[in-house]
Design a protein around this motif. Structure first.
Motif, PDB file in Angstrom:
ATOM      1  N   TRP A  63       0.820  -1.212   0.000  1.00 41.49           N
ATOM      2  CA  TRP A  63       0.000   0.000   0.000  1.00 41.49           C
ATOM      3  C   TRP A  63       0.857   1.267   0.000  1.00 41.49           C
ATOM      4  O   TRP A  63       0.482   2.277  -0.606  1.00 41.49           O
ATOM      5  CB  TRP A  63      -0.959  -0.010   1.181  1.00 41.49           C
ATOM      6  CG  TRP A  63      -2.134  -0.896   0.944  1.00 41.49           C
ATOM      7  CD1 TRP A  63      -2.368  -2.119   1.494  1.00 41.49           C
ATOM      8  CD2 TRP A  63      -3.219  -0.653   0.040  1.00 41.49           C
ATOM      9  NE1 TRP A  63      -3.535  -2.644   0.999  1.00 41.49           N
ATOM     10  CE2 TRP A  63      -4.077  -1.763   0.107  1.00 41.49           C
ATOM     11  CE3 TRP A  63      -3.536   0.392  -0.811  1.00 41.49           C
ATOM     12  CZ2 TRP A  63      -5.238  -1.851  -0.640  1.00 41.49           C
ATOM     13  CZ3 TRP A  63      -4.704   0.307  -1.560  1.00 41.49           C
ATOM     14  CH2 TRP A  63      -5.531  -0.802  -1.465  1.00 41.49           C
ATOM     15  N   ALA A  67       0.725   4.118  -2.896  1.00 39.20           N
ATOM     16  CA  ALA A  67       0.509   5.546  -2.634  1.00 39.20           C
ATOM     17  C   ALA A  67       1.578   6.398  -3.315  1.00 39.20           C
ATOM     18  O   ALA A  67       1.269   7.450  -3.897  1.00 39.20           O
ATOM     19  CB  ALA A  67       0.513   5.811  -1.131  1.00 39.20           C
ATOM     20  N   ILE A  70       0.817   6.339  -7.117  1.00 45.78           N
ATOM     21  CA  ILE A  70      -0.337   7.189  -7.424  1.00 45.78           C
ATOM     22  C   ILE A  70       0.067   8.655  -7.394  1.00 45.78           C
ATOM     23  O   ILE A  70      -0.306   9.428  -8.285  1.00 45.78           O
ATOM     24  CB  ILE A  70      -1.484   6.916  -6.430  1.00 45.78           C
ATOM     25  CG1 ILE A  70      -2.103   5.553  -6.698  1.00 45.78           C
ATOM     26  CG2 ILE A  70      -2.554   7.998  -6.507  1.00 45.78           C
ATOM     27  CD1 ILE A  70      -3.059   5.084  -5.610  1.00 45.78           C
ATOM     28  N   SER A  71       0.856   9.046  -6.404  1.00 50.50           N
ATOM     29  CA  SER A  71       1.297  10.438  -6.297  1.00 50.50           C
ATOM     30  C   SER A  71       2.165  10.843  -7.477  1.00 50.50           C
ATOM     31  O   SER A  71       1.997  11.935  -8.044  1.00 50.50           O
ATOM     32  CB  SER A  71       2.075  10.655  -5.001  1.00 50.50           C
ATOM     33  OG  SER A  71       1.271  10.379  -3.901  1.00 50.50           O
ATOM     34  N   CYS A  89      -7.430  14.243  -7.109  1.00 44.57           N
ATOM     35  CA  CYS A  89      -7.934  12.879  -6.942  1.00 44.57           C
ATOM     36  C   CYS A  89      -6.909  11.994  -6.235  1.00 44.57           C
ATOM     37  O   CYS A  89      -7.267  11.180  -5.381  1.00 44.57           O
ATOM     38  CB  CYS A  89      -8.298  12.285  -8.297  1.00 44.57           C
ATOM     39  SG  CYS A  89      -9.687  13.097  -9.081  1.00 44.57           S
ATOM     40  N   ALA A  90      -5.641  12.173  -6.580  1.00 43.93           N
ATOM     41  CA  ALA A  90      -4.578  11.398  -5.938  1.00 43.93           C
ATOM     42  C   ALA A  90      -4.504  11.731  -4.454  1.00 43.93           C
ATOM     43  O   ALA A  90      -4.257  10.845  -3.630  1.00 43.93           O
ATOM     44  CB  ALA A  90      -3.242  11.677  -6.606  1.00 43.93           C
ATOM     45  N   CYS A  93      -7.070   9.627  -2.699  1.00 50.35           N
ATOM     46  CA  CYS A  93      -6.666   8.214  -2.630  1.00 50.35           C
ATOM     47  C   CYS A  93      -5.559   8.002  -1.611  1.00 50.35           C
ATOM     48  O   CYS A  93      -5.612   7.067  -0.802  1.00 50.35           O
ATOM     49  CB  CYS A  93      -6.196   7.739  -3.999  1.00 50.35           C
ATOM     50  SG  CYS A  93      -7.497   7.648  -5.231  1.00 50.35           S
ATOM     51  N   VAL A  94      -4.556   8.865  -1.644  1.00 51.71           N
ATOM     52  CA  VAL A  94      -3.421   8.718  -0.735  1.00 51.71           C
ATOM     53  C   VAL A  94      -3.846   9.002   0.706  1.00 51.71           C
ATOM     54  O   VAL A  94      -3.373   8.348   1.637  1.00 51.71           O
ATOM     55  CB  VAL A  94      -2.247   9.610  -1.182  1.00 51.71           C
ATOM     56  CG1 VAL A  94      -1.140   9.622  -0.150  1.00 51.71           C
ATOM     57  CG2 VAL A  94      -1.711   9.129  -2.524  1.00 51.71           C
ATOM     58  N   PHE A  96      -6.708   8.282   1.998  1.00 47.29           N
ATOM     59  CA  PHE A  96      -7.359   7.047   2.439  1.00 47.29           C
ATOM     60  C   PHE A  96      -6.316   5.994   2.814  1.00 47.29           C
ATOM     61  O   PHE A  96      -6.435   5.326   3.841  1.00 47.29           O
ATOM     62  CB  PHE A  96      -8.285   6.518   1.344  1.00 47.29           C
ATOM     63  CG  PHE A  96      -8.929   5.218   1.686  1.00 47.29           C
ATOM     64  CD1 PHE A  96      -9.972   5.160   2.586  1.00 47.29           C
ATOM     65  CD2 PHE A  96      -8.467   4.032   1.124  1.00 47.29           C
ATOM     66  CE1 PHE A  96     -10.566   3.945   2.917  1.00 47.29           C
ATOM     67  CE2 PHE A  96      -9.047   2.823   1.449  1.00 47.29           C
ATOM     68  CZ  PHE A  96     -10.102   2.783   2.346  1.00 47.29           C
ATOM     69  N   ILE A  97      -5.296   5.839   1.985  1.00 47.74           N
ATOM     70  CA  ILE A  97      -4.247   4.845   2.249  1.00 47.74           C
ATOM     71  C   ILE A  97      -3.503   5.176   3.541  1.00 47.74           C
ATOM     72  O   ILE A  97      -3.256   4.299   4.377  1.00 47.74           O
ATOM     73  CB  ILE A  97      -3.278   4.743   1.050  1.00 47.74           C
ATOM     74  CG1 ILE A  97      -4.000   4.143  -0.154  1.00 47.74           C
ATOM     75  CG2 ILE A  97      -2.051   3.912   1.417  1.00 47.74           C
ATOM     76  CD1 ILE A  97      -3.214   4.198  -1.439  1.00 47.74           C
TER      77      ILE A  97
END
Length: 106
Positions: A63, A67, A70-71, A89-90, A93-94, A96-97
């Protein structure tokens, strides 16, 4: 997300004489202490010591790298598209991670 590898906990149990390890939920480990007839949860301070000694589990590493990927991808797409939407958006998501990686009481 699994915080520990089962091998880490099993290794500690064998070293300390605990038997019949089982996992009730994701991070709730139970075993029979030496000379006991009733299983008890593995003590939280012991779990913390194991975590400090062994580091991140496989799930946590996966995970974390996700992250980072994604970044990086969002940064590249934001630069190419000249639009802040991918990085926004990233961020969600990050966030949340990172929330999932937060260590709670075991």
């Amino acid at each position: 997300m699994k915080r520990f590898r089962d091998e880490w906990i099993d290794e500690w149990c064998q070293e300390n004489g605990w038997t019949d390890l089982f996992v009730e939920r994701c991070c709730n480990y139970w075993a029979f202490p030496p000379s006991s007839v009733m299983p008890l949860p593995i003590p939280n301070d012991t779990l913390r010591k194991i975590k400090n000694a062994k580091g991140m589990s496989d799930d946590e590493r996966t995970w974390t790298f996700a992250a980072i990927a994604i970044s990086c991808l969002a940064s590249i797409f934001s630069f190419i598209l000249k639009n802040p939407l991918p990085i926004t958006c990233a961020f969600g998501c990050v966030a949340f991670i990172v929330g999932q990686l937060e260590i709670e009481e075991f």
